[in-house]
Design a protein around this motif. Structure first.
Motif, short mmCIF file in Angstrom:
data_model
loop_
_atom_site.label_atom_id
_atom_site.label_comp_id
_atom_site.label_asym_id
_atom_site.label_seq_id
_atom_site.Cartn_x
_atom_site.Cartn_y
_atom_site.Cartn_z
N ARG A 1 0.82 -1.22 0.00
CA ARG A 1 0.00 0.00 0.00
C ARG A 1 0.85 1.26 0.00
O ARG A 1 0.45 2.29 -0.53
CB ARG A 1 -0.92 0.01 1.23
N ASN A 2 2.03 1.16 0.59
CA ASN A 2 2.89 2.33 0.72
C ASN A 2 4.00 2.37 -0.32
O ASN A 2 4.91 3.20 -0.23
CB ASN A 2 3.48 2.37 2.13
N GLY A 3 3.94 1.49 -1.32
CA GLY A 3 4.91 1.51 -2.39
C GLY A 3 6.32 1.13 -1.95
O GLY A 3 7.30 1.63 -2.51
N ILE A 4 6.43 0.25 -0.97
CA ILE A 4 7.73 -0.15 -0.41
C ILE A 4 8.10 -1.54 -0.92
O ILE A 4 7.26 -2.44 -0.97
CB ILE A 4 7.68 -0.12 1.13
N ALA A 5 9.36 -1.71 -1.30
CA ALA A 5 9.84 -2.99 -1.81
C ALA A 5 9.76 -4.07 -0.73
O ALA A 5 9.88 -3.79 0.47
CB ALA A 5 11.27 -2.85 -2.31
N THR A 6 9.56 -5.32 -1.18
CA THR A 6 9.39 -6.43 -0.24
C THR A 6 10.28 -7.61 -0.61
O THR A 6 10.46 -7.95 -1.77
CB THR A 6 7.93 -6.91 -0.21
N VAL A 7 10.81 -8.24 0.43
CA VAL A 7 11.60 -9.48 0.32
C VAL A 7 11.05 -10.45 1.34
O VAL A 7 10.72 -10.07 2.47
CB VAL A 7 13.09 -9.21 0.58
N ALA A 8 10.93 -11.71 0.96
CA ALA A 8 10.55 -12.76 1.92
C ALA A 8 11.65 -13.81 1.93
O ALA A 8 12.18 -14.17 0.88
CB ALA A 8 9.22 -13.40 1.54
N SER A 9 12.01 -14.27 3.11
CA SER A 9 12.97 -15.38 3.22
C SER A 9 12.24 -16.61 3.72
O SER A 9 11.35 -16.52 4.58
CB SER A 9 14.13 -15.02 4.14
N LEU A 10 12.59 -17.75 3.17
CA LEU A 10 11.94 -19.01 3.53
C LEU A 10 12.91 -19.82 4.39
O LEU A 10 14.02 -20.12 3.96
CB LEU A 10 11.54 -19.77 2.26
N HIS A 11 12.49 -20.16 5.59
CA HIS A 11 13.36 -20.84 6.55
C HIS A 11 12.91 -22.26 6.89
O HIS A 11 13.74 -23.09 7.26
CB HIS A 11 13.43 -20.03 7.85
N THR A 12 11.61 -22.51 6.82
CA THR A 12 11.06 -23.77 7.30
C THR A 12 9.95 -24.24 6.37
O THR A 12 9.17 -23.42 5.88
CB THR A 12 10.49 -23.60 8.72
N ARG A 13 9.87 -25.53 6.15
CA ARG A 13 8.80 -26.08 5.34
C ARG A 13 7.58 -26.34 6.22
O ARG A 13 7.27 -27.47 6.60
CB ARG A 13 9.26 -27.35 4.63
N PHE A 14 6.86 -25.24 6.53
CA PHE A 14 5.72 -25.34 7.43
C PHE A 14 4.65 -26.28 6.89
O PHE A 14 3.90 -26.89 7.66
CB PHE A 14 5.12 -23.95 7.68
N GLU A 15 4.56 -26.40 5.56
CA GLU A 15 3.50 -27.23 4.99
C GLU A 15 3.66 -28.69 5.37
O GLU A 15 2.69 -29.46 5.37
CB GLU A 15 3.45 -27.05 3.46
#
Length: 388
Positions: free
Chosen positions: A113-127
């Motif tokens: 909403r605020n036009g800010i860049a995003t990064v996600a890191s994946l650490h665990t296979r929660f599925e």
């Protein structure tokens, strides 16, 4: 853009209240970022007595204890008014989310909403967790939710190529970068082996210690581990069972493997000594995205038997540093371990090869790759700002 231009808000489901591989990696990344001149602020549930001191400024987010006997962990409930005000005052130009839970989703929505860049890191296979708590029917739903989450960000950081392949298989189309992991090579190395310490536990110099290393939780494959130990006993394969770590499933595990020697939680140089005291590291978990404990065992010169699953397949060279086994094949696990128990030369050569292979895992280079991914994500935003 320079690192000093980055203002990153990091959202974690567990930054420091329970010690695990994921939050230790995040704290090491935070230290690297701060040393490089990045300004950061961390948002995570907190507790009165955390496992360790946080790296960087830490802001509490509202949370509830998890159910199903896992109340040591907290479920973030989103962004409270106070957190939103703090975020606005901090004014990040990058949001890094480390868990696809409620707070993580809200943080990504706030950033978009605020036009800010995003990064996600994946650490665990929660599925994969659902299958260990008799909720396997939820696994497809969890994969679907994860796909949606990782497709909402600008970049996904995964710790291993195999995990990137899993995301692509789910239908994630977001660009993926590798943020690997490192090892404290001064702590994890064959020189830490201490026969006197092993003797104090009742493990003789000629005994082969088949070992578990990590938090004692069901999703680490404790049931498979116990079944394999039972198969080794049935075959009359001589061994000792060494368990390094602690957790909520310790009582259950003790009942399943009553002959095991439990060291409890180990840290610092004591952990290095304990890992070097293993002879075969057995990791049947399919929940790993990298396998920090696997690289630590390899660095300590220990042969590995692991599930042929994400993380391990990027680390273990079949027949060279150890063996990869179909995740639920009890007989195949027992075959691999028996071969290592009965062939000291093979066990020694696998440990030596693992030690050599582990040398490429260094925290400095791993965390620098994450910082470079930050800069790549922010580059288009900088171009827009310059044109304006």
């Amino acid at each position: 853009m320079q690192p000093s231009d980055i203002r990153v808000a990091i959202f974690s489901g567990n930054y420091n209240y329970v010690r695990d591989g994921a939050n230790q990696a995040l704290n090491k990344l935070a230290r690297h970022l701060l040393d490089a001149g990045v300004t950061l602020r961390v948002y995570s549930p907190t507790v009165a007595r955390p496992a360790f001191e946080p790296t960087g400024d830490l802001v509490d987010v509202p949370a509830l204890a998890l159910p199903l006997g896992r109340d040591e962990y907290r479920l973030g409930l989103g962004l409270s008014g106070g957190v939103r005000r703090d975020l606005a005052a901090f004014a990040p130009n990058l949001v890094h989310v480390a868990a696809p839970e409620i707070t993580g989703h809200r943080a990504v929505s706030w950033a978009r909403r605020n036009g800010i860049a995003t990064v996600a890191s994946l650490h665990t296979r929660f599925e994969t967790y659902a299958r260990y708590y008799r909720l396997g029917m939820l696994e497809p739903l969890m994969i679907g939710l994860s796909k949606r989450f990782y497709n909402r960000v600008d970049r996904v950081l995964v710790p291993s190529p195999s995990m990137g392949e899993v995301l692509r298989g789910w239908g994630v189309t977001t660009p993926i970068s590798i943020w690997s992991r490192g090892i404290d090579h001064a702590r994890f190395n064959p020189a830490r082996r201490d026969l006197a310490w092993r003797r104090s536990l009742g493990i003789g110099d000629e005994d082969v210690a088949v070992s578990f290393l990590g938090r004692l939780v069901l999703e680490k494959g404790l049931g498979i581990f116990a079944d394999v130990i039972a198969e080794l006993k049935r075959r009359g394969v001589p061994h000792k069972v060494l368990v390094i770590g602690d957790g909520p499933a310790r009582g259950w595990f003790t009942e399943r493997v009553p002959e095991a020697i439990f060291t409890g939680f180990q840290s610092g140089d004591d952990l290095g000594r304990a890992v070097a005291g293993m002879d075969v590291f057995f990791m049947p978990s399919v929940t790993e995205t990298f396998g920090n404990v696997t690289t630590e065992a390899m660095a300590a010169g220990v042969a590995v038997v692991a599930a042929r699953a994400t993380g391990a397949v990027d680390l273990v060279q079949q027949g060279v540093t150890g063996f990869l086994v179909p995740p639920t094949d009890i007989r195949a696990y027992a075959d691999a371990i028996q071969q290592l128990v009965e062939d000291p030369a093979l066990r020694r050569s696998a440990g030596e090869a693992g030690h050599r292979a582990a040398q490429r895992y260094v925290w400095e280079s791993a965390n620098q790759a994450a910082l470079e991914a930050y800069l790549e994500v922010l580059a288009p935003q900088q171009s827009v700002d310059c044109r304006a």
